[in-house]
Design an enzyme around this catalytic site. Sequence first.
Site, short mmCIF file in Angstrom:
data_model
loop_
_atom_site.label_atom_id
_atom_site.label_comp_id
_atom_site.label_asym_id
_atom_site.label_seq_id
_atom_site.Cartn_x
_atom_site.Cartn_y
_atom_site.Cartn_z
N ASP A 1 0.85 -0.94 -0.24
CA ASP A 1 -0.20 0.37 -0.15
C ASP A 1 1.05 1.04 -0.38
O ASP A 1 2.12 1.43 0.30
CB ASP A 1 -1.02 0.19 1.55
N TYR B 1 6.72 -10.32 7.00
CA TYR B 1 6.45 -8.56 7.45
C TYR B 1 6.78 -7.93 8.55
O TYR B 1 6.84 -8.95 10.01
CB TYR B 1 5.00 -8.04 7.31
#
Length: 245
Positions: A53, A111
């Site tokens: 994003d 992540y």
Amino acid sequence: MRNIKLTIEYDGTRYLGWQRLGDSDKTIQGKIENILTQMTRSKVEIVGSGRTDAGTHAKGQIANFKTDSKMALSEMIEFLNRYLPQDIVVKKLEEVPERFHARYNAKGKKYSYYIWNNMIPSAFERNYSFHYAEELDLELMNEACSKLTGTHDFIGFSSLKKTKKSTTRTINELSIQKDGNLIHFTFVGDGFLHKMVRILMGTLLEIGAGTLQLAAIDEVFESKIRSEAGITVPAQGLFLDEVYY
């Protein structure tokens, strides 16, 4: 036809995310494709392991592209890093089999999310962590991590509406490390739904701050209702560390 795999590092602060948006020059994919097209003198499209994003960073994003160029890999990486913006770096190039596909062949991802946990914000960490001033119960948050680990339907912890595709994912590791005011959360799994890491992170924060009960995790798994989970934390604390093949 050669198939080239790229390992890419980027600071996502200035960009609208990974995915090319029309003619926009504000995406990571768009920037890299423009330089590759200049380099090979033919139009190049790259395939990423997945989208990140706007504002999200990467230390190990993977992509691939196909080319007829005979240029050596050492020349390619030198050209890319000379002409790309300084906040996008190609760390490695490899020639891979023709069938390699950065997205379809990915087996898992790692992540990181960083929280700056202090009443006073940090001038230096503001683009790479989320400032969260509330006192956090890390022991309770570790319990929440245990509940989230394993194989579950995570649709209630994502921004997805109903979908025909499976929303079951496996989280292999969800761990917390504290270093002074900075708290580092690690997420390792076979895949993550849209905004899933950011919503899981918001849920963990609300549980740690006492505004959400630990039992809410089981309730969201059962109800599959997004609004029963925690907030969606901002993108700037999120890093794609590694993609597994």
